[in-house]
Design a protein around this motif. Structure first.
Motif, PDB file in Angstrom:
ATOM      1  N   LEU A 132       0.844  -1.195   0.000  1.00 21.49           N
ATOM      2  CA  LEU A 132       0.000   0.000   0.000  1.00 21.49           C
ATOM      3  C   LEU A 132       0.882   1.249   0.000  1.00 21.49           C
ATOM      4  O   LEU A 132       1.803   1.353   0.814  1.00 21.49           O
ATOM      5  N   PRO A 133       0.561   2.191  -0.889  1.00 23.20           N
ATOM      6  CA  PRO A 133       1.266   3.470  -0.830  1.00 23.20           C
ATOM      7  C   PRO A 133       0.724   4.268   0.360  1.00 23.20           C
ATOM      8  O   PRO A 133      -0.484   4.298   0.600  1.00 23.20           O
ATOM      9  N   VAL A 134       1.630   4.878   1.095  1.00 23.44           N
ATOM     10  CA  VAL A 134       1.238   5.628   2.287  1.00 23.44           C
ATOM     11  C   VAL A 134       1.954   6.973   2.330  1.00 23.44           C
ATOM     12  O   VAL A 134       2.927   7.207   1.614  1.00 23.44           O
ATOM     13  N   ARG A 135       1.467   7.826   3.181  1.00 26.27           N
ATOM     14  CA  ARG A 135       2.146   9.083   3.513  1.00 26.27           C
ATOM     15  C   ARG A 135       2.198   9.113   5.021  1.00 26.27           C
ATOM     16  O   ARG A 135       1.203   8.869   5.692  1.00 26.27           O
ATOM     17  N   PHE A 136       3.384   9.378   5.566  1.00 25.13           N
ATOM     18  CA  PHE A 136       3.499   9.440   7.020  1.00 25.13           C
ATOM     19  C   PHE A 136       4.116  10.758   7.430  1.00 25.13           C
ATOM     20  O   PHE A 136       4.931  11.338   6.724  1.00 25.13           O
ATOM     21  N   THR A 137       3.616  11.251   8.548  1.00 26.19           N
ATOM     22  CA  THR A 137       3.993  12.577   9.013  1.00 26.19           C
ATOM     23  C   THR A 137       4.272  12.554  10.514  1.00 26.19           C
ATOM     24  O   THR A 137       3.798  11.680  11.236  1.00 26.19           O
ATOM     25  N   GLY A 138       5.023  13.510  10.935  1.00 27.88           N
ATOM     26  CA  GLY A 138       5.288  13.696  12.349  1.00 27.88           C
ATOM     27  C   GLY A 138       5.856  15.083  12.561  1.00 27.88           C
ATOM     28  O   GLY A 138       6.436  15.673  11.647  1.00 27.88           O
ATOM     29  N   GLN A 139       5.676  15.566  13.762  1.00 33.23           N
ATOM     30  CA  GLN A 139       6.131  16.918  14.074  1.00 33.23           C
ATOM     31  C   GLN A 139       6.430  17.005  15.552  1.00 33.23           C
ATOM     32  O   GLN A 139       5.774  16.363  16.361  1.00 33.23           O
ATOM     33  N   ARG A 140       7.445  17.754  15.858  1.00 35.84           N
ATOM     34  CA  ARG A 140       7.734  18.082  17.246  1.00 35.84           C
ATOM     35  C   ARG A 140       8.335  19.473  17.255  1.00 35.84           C
ATOM     36  O   ARG A 140       8.494  20.088  16.202  1.00 35.84           O
ATOM     37  N   SER A 141       8.677  19.970  18.396  1.00 37.90           N
ATOM     38  CA  SER A 141       9.101  21.365  18.505  1.00 37.90           C
ATOM     39  C   SER A 141      10.302  21.713  17.635  1.00 37.90           C
ATOM     40  O   SER A 141      10.405  22.833  17.148  1.00 37.90           O
ATOM     41  N   ASP A 142      11.193  20.757  17.375  1.00 33.54           N
ATOM     42  CA  ASP A 142      12.418  21.074  16.643  1.00 33.54           C
ATOM     43  C   ASP A 142      12.543  20.402  15.278  1.00 33.54           C
ATOM     44  O   ASP A 142      13.572  20.537  14.622  1.00 33.54           O
ATOM     45  N   ALA A 143      11.527  19.675  14.818  1.00 31.25           N
ATOM     46  CA  ALA A 143      11.650  18.964  13.540  1.00 31.25           C
ATOM     47  C   ALA A 143      10.283  18.557  13.020  1.00 31.25           C
ATOM     48  O   ALA A 143       9.312  18.466  13.777  1.00 31.25           O
ATOM     49  N   ALA A 144      10.243  18.294  11.699  1.00 34.66           N
ATOM     50  CA  ALA A 144       9.020  17.805  11.069  1.00 34.66           C
ATOM     51  C   ALA A 144       9.391  16.790   9.996  1.00 34.66           C
ATOM     52  O   ALA A 144      10.502  16.819   9.451  1.00 34.66           O
ATOM     53  N   MET A 145       8.457  15.892   9.719  1.00 34.56           N
ATOM     54  CA  MET A 145       8.651  14.857   8.703  1.00 34.56           C
ATOM     55  C   MET A 145       7.335  14.704   7.945  1.00 34.56           C
ATOM     56  O   MET A 145       6.264  14.665   8.544  1.00 34.56           O
ATOM     57  N   ASP A 146       7.431  14.601   6.623  1.00 36.24           N
ATOM     58  CA  ASP A 146       6.264  14.393   5.773  1.00 36.24           C
ATOM     59  C   ASP A 146       6.770  13.728   4.502  1.00 36.24           C
ATOM     60  O   ASP A 146       7.429  14.375   3.689  1.00 36.24           O
ATOM     61  N   MET A 147       6.514  12.428   4.362  1.00 35.40           N
ATOM     62  CA  MET A 147       7.039  11.732   3.191  1.00 35.40           C
ATOM     63  C   MET A 147       6.189  10.534   2.798  1.00 35.40           C
ATOM     64  O   MET A 147       5.398  10.034   3.582  1.00 35.40           O
ATOM     65  N   ALA A 148       6.414  10.118   1.567  1.00 34.34           N
ATOM     66  CA  ALA A 148       5.721   8.949   1.022  1.00 34.34           C
ATOM     67  C   ALA A 148       6.483   7.682   1.378  1.00 34.34           C
ATOM     68  O   ALA A 148       7.677   7.714   1.696  1.00 34.34           O
ATOM     69  N   GLY A 149       5.763   6.586   1.320  1.00 35.16           N
ATOM     70  CA  GLY A 149       6.381   5.291   1.562  1.00 35.16           C
ATOM     71  C   GLY A 149       5.502   4.187   1.017  1.00 35.16           C
ATOM     72  O   GLY A 149       4.426   4.430   0.455  1.00 35.16           O
ATOM     73  N   ILE A 150       5.989   2.986   1.196  1.00 34.98           N
ATOM     74  CA  ILE A 150       5.232   1.787   0.841  1.00 34.98           C
ATOM     75  C   ILE A 150       5.244   0.878   2.058  1.00 34.98           C
ATOM     76  O   ILE A 150       6.304   0.651   2.656  1.00 34.98           O
ATOM     77  N   ASP A 151       4.094   0.392   2.448  1.00 35.61           N
ATOM     78  CA  ASP A 151       3.988  -0.617   3.501  1.00 35.61           C
ATOM     79  C   ASP A 151       3.657  -1.939   2.825  1.00 35.61           C
ATOM     80  O   ASP A 151       2.682  -2.025   2.070  1.00 35.61           O
ATOM     81  N   LEU A 152       4.484  -2.942   3.070  1.00 32.29           N
ATOM     82  CA  LEU A 152       4.284  -4.267   2.516  1.00 32.29           C
ATOM     83  C   LEU A 152       3.929  -5.214   3.656  1.00 32.29           C
ATOM     84  O   LEU A 152       4.742  -5.440   4.551  1.00 32.29           O
ATOM     85  N   LEU A 153       2.701  -5.703   3.630  1.00 30.75           N
ATOM     86  CA  LEU A 153       2.213  -6.599   4.673  1.00 30.75           C
ATOM     87  C   LEU A 153       2.150  -8.022   4.140  1.00 30.75           C
ATOM     88  O   LEU A 153       1.751  -8.244   2.999  1.00 30.75           O
ATOM     89  N   THR A 154       2.522  -8.971   4.980  1.00 24.92           N
ATOM     90  CA  THR A 154       2.330 -10.387   4.681  1.00 24.92           C
ATOM     91  C   THR A 154       1.177 -10.849   5.558  1.00 24.92           C
ATOM     92  O   THR A 154       1.236 -10.718   6.781  1.00 24.92           O
ATOM     93  N   VAL A 155       0.111 -11.335   4.940  1.00 27.57           N
ATOM     94  CA  VAL A 155      -1.092 -11.741   5.666  1.00 27.57           C
ATOM     95  C   VAL A 155      -1.265 -13.247   5.535  1.00 27.57           C
ATOM     96  O   VAL A 155      -1.343 -13.775   4.424  1.00 27.57           O
TER      97      VAL A 155
END
Length: 133
Positions: free
Chosen positions: A85-108
């Motif tokens: 699945l294509p995903v976008r993940f983000t995070g933020q804190r007082s001194d940094a931020a992250m916002d990027m695409a990724g792929i999650d590969l699950l084995t079910v």
């Protein structure tokens, strides 16, 4: 959930995460799940079992001051027991931020997520955000 196809399990997992229902998402993990976290940061490496994955995700929430988020950005792609699945993940804190695409590969397997492999579009930037232990 009445359907246990790999895509149905993956979809239900991400829907639960999207509405903040962490217990429902964690219930879809196999007891002996293996989570492969990429990179060279304090969270990188293999995390085993539901408790290990829970500790990983809790640590990420703490490090991101509660802001870590994940959204599916496109359709699930499947090949047998594998679901990407294509995903976008983000995070933020007082001194940094992250916002990027990724792929999650699950084995079910048997209606449960047995293994997770994650891919980031910018591994070095993700490492900087999470920092070293």
């Amino acid at each position: 959930m009445t359907e246990h196809t790999p895509v149905a399990v993956a979809t239900t997992y991400f829907e639960a995460l999207g509405r903040g229902d962490v217990p429902a998402a964690m219930a879809l993990l196999a007891d002996d799940v293996v989570w492969h976290q990429p990179g060279a940061n304090r969270f990188s490496g293999d995390h085993t079992g539901v408790a290990g994955v829970g500790a990983l995700l809790g640590g990420m929430m703490e490090a991101s001051e509660g802001s870590f988020g994940l959204a599916v950005t496109g359709p699930a792609m499947s090949n047998g027991e594998f679901v990407a699945l294509p995903v976008r993940f983000t995070g933020q804190r007082s001194d940094a931020a992250m916002d990027m695409a990724g792929i999650d590969l699950l084995t079910v397997r048997d209606g449960k997520i047995a293994e997770v492999h994650l891919f980031s579009e910018d591994g070095p930037a993700e490492d900087i955000f999470w920092g070293r232990a």
